[in-house]
Structures are given as structure tokens and as C-alpha cells.
Design an enzyme around this catalytic site. Structure first.
Site, short mmCIF file in Angstrom:
data_model
loop_
_atom_site.label_atom_id
_atom_site.label_comp_id
_atom_site.label_asym_id
_atom_site.label_seq_id
_atom_site.Cartn_x
_atom_site.Cartn_y
_atom_site.Cartn_z
N CYS A 1 0.85 -1.07 0.06
CA CYS A 1 0.00 0.05 0.02
C CYS A 1 0.63 1.34 -0.09
CB CYS A 1 -0.81 0.03 1.43
SG CYS A 1 -1.94 1.34 1.19
N CYS B 1 -0.61 4.35 1.81
CA CYS B 1 -0.51 4.24 3.28
C CYS B 1 1.04 4.25 3.89
CB CYS B 1 -0.71 2.75 3.62
SG CYS B 1 -2.15 1.94 2.85
N ASP B 2 1.80 3.81 3.18
CA ASP B 2 3.25 3.75 3.67
C ASP B 2 4.45 4.71 2.89
OD1 ASP B 2 2.44 1.87 5.32
OD2 ASP B 2 3.08 0.02 4.22
P1 FAD Z 1 -10.63 -5.01 6.24
O1 FAD Z 1 -9.93 -4.11 7.16
O2 FAD Z 1 -10.26 -5.76 5.11
O3 FAD Z 1 -11.05 -5.91 7.52
C1 FAD Z 1 -12.06 -7.20 7.27
C2 FAD Z 1 -12.04 -8.21 8.16
O4 FAD Z 1 -13.30 -8.95 8.09
C3 FAD Z 1 -10.91 -8.87 8.32
O5 FAD Z 1 -10.34 -8.88 9.67
C4 FAD Z 1 -11.34 -10.08 7.72
O6 FAD Z 1 -10.60 -11.03 8.51
C5 FAD Z 1 -12.75 -10.23 8.38
N1 FAD Z 1 -13.53 -11.18 7.36
C6 FAD Z 1 -13.68 -11.47 6.22
N2 FAD Z 1 -14.55 -12.47 5.90
C7 FAD Z 1 -15.17 -12.51 6.71
C8 FAD Z 1 -16.07 -13.73 7.16
N3 FAD Z 1 -16.81 -14.32 6.17
N4 FAD Z 1 -16.58 -13.82 8.50
C9 FAD Z 1 -16.04 -12.81 9.32
N5 FAD Z 1 -15.05 -12.00 9.05
C10 FAD Z 1 -14.62 -12.09 7.96
N6 FAD Z 1 -5.45 2.76 5.14
C11 FAD Z 1 -5.29 3.91 5.95
O7 FAD Z 1 -6.25 4.83 5.84
N7 FAD Z 1 -4.20 4.24 6.14
C12 FAD Z 1 -2.86 3.61 6.38
O8 FAD Z 1 -1.97 3.91 6.82
C13 FAD Z 1 -3.19 2.17 5.71
N8 FAD Z 1 -2.31 1.36 5.74
C14 FAD Z 1 -2.26 0.02 5.33
C15 FAD Z 1 -1.07 -0.84 5.46
C16 FAD Z 1 -1.42 -2.04 4.97
C17 FAD Z 1 -0.15 -3.22 4.92
C18 FAD Z 1 -2.58 -2.49 4.27
C19 FAD Z 1 -2.71 -3.91 3.85
C20 FAD Z 1 -3.55 -1.77 4.16
C21 FAD Z 1 -3.49 -0.59 4.96
N9 FAD Z 1 -4.59 0.38 4.64
C22 FAD Z 1 -4.42 1.81 5.34
C23 FAD Z 1 -5.81 0.23 4.17
C24 FAD Z 1 -6.94 -0.11 5.20
O9 FAD Z 1 -6.23 -1.15 5.91
C25 FAD Z 1 -8.15 -0.59 4.58
O10 FAD Z 1 -8.45 0.30 3.60
C26 FAD Z 1 -9.22 -0.75 5.54
O11 FAD Z 1 -8.61 -1.70 6.62
C27 FAD Z 1 -10.32 -1.48 4.94
O12 FAD Z 1 -11.24 -1.66 6.02
P2 FAD Z 1 -12.62 -2.71 5.91
O13 FAD Z 1 -13.39 -2.25 7.17
O14 FAD Z 1 -13.03 -2.62 4.77
O15 FAD Z 1 -12.03 -4.21 6.05
#
Ligand code: FAD
Ligand code: NDP
Length: 316
Positions: A139, A142-143
Site C-alpha cells: 500500500c 499508506c506507507d
Molecule cells: P478490512 O480491514 O479488510 O477487514 C475486514 C475483516 O473482515 C478482516 O479482519 C477479515 O478477516 C474479516 N472477514 C473477512 N471475511 C469474513 C467472514 N466471512 N466472516 C467474518 N469476518 C470476515 N489505510 C489507511 O487509511 N491508512 C494506512 O496507513 C493504511 N495502511 C495500510 C497498510 C497495509 C499493510 C494494508 C494492507 C492496508 C493499509 N490501509 C491503510 C488500508 C486499510 O487497512 C483498509 O482500507 C481498511 O482496513 C479496510 O477496512 P474494511 O473495514 O473494509 O476491512
């Protein structure tokens, strides 16, 4: 008992939805998953270090701590959380049905916030126990602004729009950015390609692959290979960013909601409505463009408000 709102997921989208739903007295039930999609409960932010762009934390905050705070705020307002993965849902009639390994139940409204998993290639030096998050990232937005990348040579792997966008973004910080793509033709749209090609800091290594990434406490060099000549080359560098696509966590839906060809849930623009009335989608599972914690949280809020409105208008 039929639940009012069941939330599936545990990142910023799911917990924001839970906070809003709980404060609206909908007593949400949240399934945070058990390593679902290969990610710990808490979501993608559990896999990173400093988060510097989430408002409210001017000094930055560590990703896992931010996730714990989201969770604490959900439970403070009464969200019930199970560390279980939802394996199956039946959306063909209301109330909707859901199954985990431990339980099954019914919900009048469903919020899906299961996120997406960034794809990584299994290149020596980039694994979790090696230089992952020590210069290797998936990302750039992000980084990329971290001090370790400033005025340094950086690599982006991939040939799609994300790779072009990330390389342009990284060129603001790095001294030079190589885009390594496995084919001669890029997959990226013409306009994104042109932008990258016009950027004097970006150089393309087409028909190349990354053989290895090395360094002691951080990335120090990247070894690439020209696939036409088999010639390897080691280049001094401080970072490598994968931009080879994401996989949305939608398999458990088994095609019951409309998705795009890559599996992202399709929502009505400007809303979190999905193709099934009463089912809402928030966060990265329906967003392949912005993919940020704050945008995920924003759509989580929208999903809860829309679920509340749906329940009120259906006298559920
Ligand atoms: P996610 O964070 O993807 O979480 C979804 C969760 O649902 C996961 O824990 C998964 O295990 C769970 N899940 C999946 N399927 C199921 C199921 N069937 N039943 C129950 N649970 C399930 N964004 C920023 O704004 N700033 C940053 O600095 C930043 N740094 C990042 C660094 C890295 C390495 C990465 C990979 C991403 C980064 N991001 C950052 C992006 C950010 O993390 C994502 O945009 C954000 O977390 C998305 O949130 P979400 O709620 O959609 O789901
Ligand atoms: P894409 O699937 O479009 O591209 C992924 C790229 O990574 C491809 O070039 C692919 O190579 C390469 N790749 C895949 N796996 C590997 C691997 N194991 N090793 C090396 N290379 C690999 O994903 P994107 O994230 O770029 O884009 C996803 C969607 O989001 C697209 O629809 C895109 O248009 C959109 N998007 C739009 C943006 C914008 O308009 N501003 C910005 C970012 C994304 P190959 O081509 O050989 O298959």
C-alpha cells in the site's frame, strides 16, 4: 431469536457500522472472523505499523492499537462480538440466514464489511519473517510517505492502474521509481500509462520479474531479471511495493449478491445498497478505488444509517 442487524467483518467499516447501529438501539451482532481471508480480526490495519492519515491521531497510531480502539468503542455501546467466520448466508428470503462453525441464526438486516486482501508475490526477502513492512509493502498510499523512502530508489511490482498510480504517488517522495511488470504490455488504462511514462522519475522494467529483495533491517537492494535475456541485475533500493491486485472477501456469499468481475460487491453509487434489499456493503469489499481506513469507516456509517432506515420502513 431474529437479530435486527448482523455485521460481518471487523475492520474500520464493520466497527463504525456497529457503533452507529448500537447507538441506534439496534443491538448489533458482529462476527469478526477467525483469520478470515488470511487476516486477523481487526482487519488489514492489524498488518501495519504507523497509521499517519487517520484523523484524530496527530502523532500517528500503530495499526493494531487503532483496531483495538475501534473494537472497544463498539463494545462500549453494547455490540456483541463473536470471533467466528461466517461461512454461508442465505439471502433468498427475509429474515436472512447465516452460518458459522459454531452457530446459525437469522437477521432482518445484514451489513457486509469483510474487506479485501492485498495480493503479494512469494518473493524471497518479502515474507512476513523477512522484510515485509520493513520496506516491503502492499500500500503505497499508506506507507509511501514514511521517512525511510524519502529520496531513495523504490520499486513497484505490477502493470495495472494501481501500479501506475502508486508509482506516480511514490515519485513525490523517492528519487527514482522502477515499475517492474512481467509482460511487455501494461494492463493499465492508456491515460494512467501516459501519466507514468511522462513522469521523469519513473522507469519501466517490462518483461522483468523480481528475483529477490535483500537488506538487514530494511530493504537495501532488489534483484530483478530480464525475462527475455535471463540477465539478473541488483539495484540499490529502499522499498518495494506490490500493486498486483486485491482479492475481495466475498466467496462465502456464493454469488447471492451482484459483484463485478473481480468479485467486489456492487453497490448503488452514493449508497451502500446491494442487489438484495436489506443487505448493505461497506469498506474495501465494495471499494477498489480508495481502499483507505477512513473511507471504509465512512461507508460503515452509511451502512448502519441505511440499515436503520430500512428496518424502520419495513416495521421489522
Ligand atoms: P478490512 O480491514 O479488510 O477487514 C475486514 C475483516 O473482515 C478482516 O479482519 C477479515 O478477516 C474479516 N472477514 C473477512 N471475511 C469474513 C467472514 N466471512 N466472516 C467474518 N469476518 C470476515 N489505510 C489507511 O487509511 N491508512 C494506512 O496507513 C493504511 N495502511 C495500510 C497498510 C497495509 C499493510 C494494508 C494492507 C492496508 C493499509 N490501509 C491503510 C488500508 C486499510 O487497512 C483498509 O482500507 C481498511 O482496513 C479496510 O477496512 P474494511 O473495514 O473494509 O476491512
Ligand atoms: P489489475 O488486476 O488491473 O492489475 C494487476 C497487475 O498486476 C497486472 O498487470 C498483472 O499482470 C500484475 N500481476 C498480477 N499478479 C501478479 C504476480 N503474481 N506477479 C507479478 N505481477 C502480477 O489490478 P489493479 O489493482 O491495478 O486494478 C484493479 C482495478 O481497479 C482495475 O479495474 C483498475 O482499473 C482499477 N483502478 C483504477 C484506478 C484509477 O482509475 N485511478 C486506480 C487503481 C485501480 P498481468 O497484466 O500480466 O496479468
Amino acid at each position: 431469536m431474529t437479530e435486527q442487524v448482523v455485521i460481518i467483518g471487523s475492520g474500520p467499516a464493520a466497527h463504525t457500522a456497529a457503533i452507529y447501529a448500537a447507538r441506534a438501539n439496534l443491538q448489533p451482532l458482529l462476527f469478526e472472523g477467525f483469520l478470515a481471508g488470511g487476516i486477523a480480526a481487526g482487519g488489514q490495519l492489524t498488518t501495519t505499523t504507523d497509521v499517519e492519515n487517520f484523523p484524530g491521531f496527530p502523532e500517528g497510531i500503530m495499526g493494531p492499537e487503532l483496531c483495538e480502539r475501534f473494537r472497544a468503542q463498539s463494545t462500549r455501546f453494547g455490540t456483541r462480538i463473536f470471533t467466528e467466520t461466517v461461512n454461508k448466508v442465505d439471502l433468498s428470503r427475509r429474515p436472512f440466514r447465516y452460518w458459522t462453525d459454531e452457530q446459525e441464526g437469522e437477521a432482518r438486516a445484514l451489513i457486509i464489511a469483510t474487506g479485501a486482501t492485498a495480493k503479494r508475490d512469494d518473493i524471497p526477502g518479502t515474507r512476513d519473517s523477512e522484510l515485509w513492512q520493513k520496506g516491503v509493502s502492499a500500500c503505497a498510499v499508506c506507507d509511501g510517505a514514511l521517512p525511510m523512502f524519502r529520496k531513495k530508489t523504490l520499486f513497484v511490482v505490477g502493470g495495472g492502474d494501481s501500479a501506475m498510480e502508486e508509482a506516480n504517488f511514490l515519485s513525490k517522495f523517492g528519487s527514482k521509481v522502477y515499475i517492474v511488470h512481467r509482460r511487455d504490455e501494461l494492463r493499465a488504462s492508456m491515460i494512467m500509462q501516459q501519466r507514468a511514462r511522462a513522469n521523469p522519475k519513473i522507469e519501466f522494467l517490462l518483461s522483468h520479474r523480481v528475483l529477490e529483495v535483500g537488506g538487514t533491517n530494511g530493504v537495501e537492494w532488489v534483484k530483478v531479471q530480464d525475462q527475455k535475456t535471463d540477465q539478473p541485475r541488483q539495484i540499490e533500493a529502499a522499498g518495494l511495493f506490490f500493486a498486483i491486485g486485491h482479492v475481495p472477501n466475498t466467496r462465502f456469499l456464493a454469488g447471492q449478491l451482484a459483484t463485478d468481475p473481480q468479485g467486489y460487491i456492487v453497490t448503488t453509487p452514493g449508497t451502500t445498497h446491494t442487489s438484495v434489499e436489506g443487505v448493505f456493503a461497506a469498506g474495501d469489499v465494495q471499494d477498489k478505488k480508495y481502499r483507505q481506513a477512513i473511507t471504509a469507516a465512512g461507508t460503515g456509517c452509511m451502512a448502519a444509517l441505511e440499515a436503520e432506515h430500512f428496518l424502520a420502513s419495513h416495521h421489522a
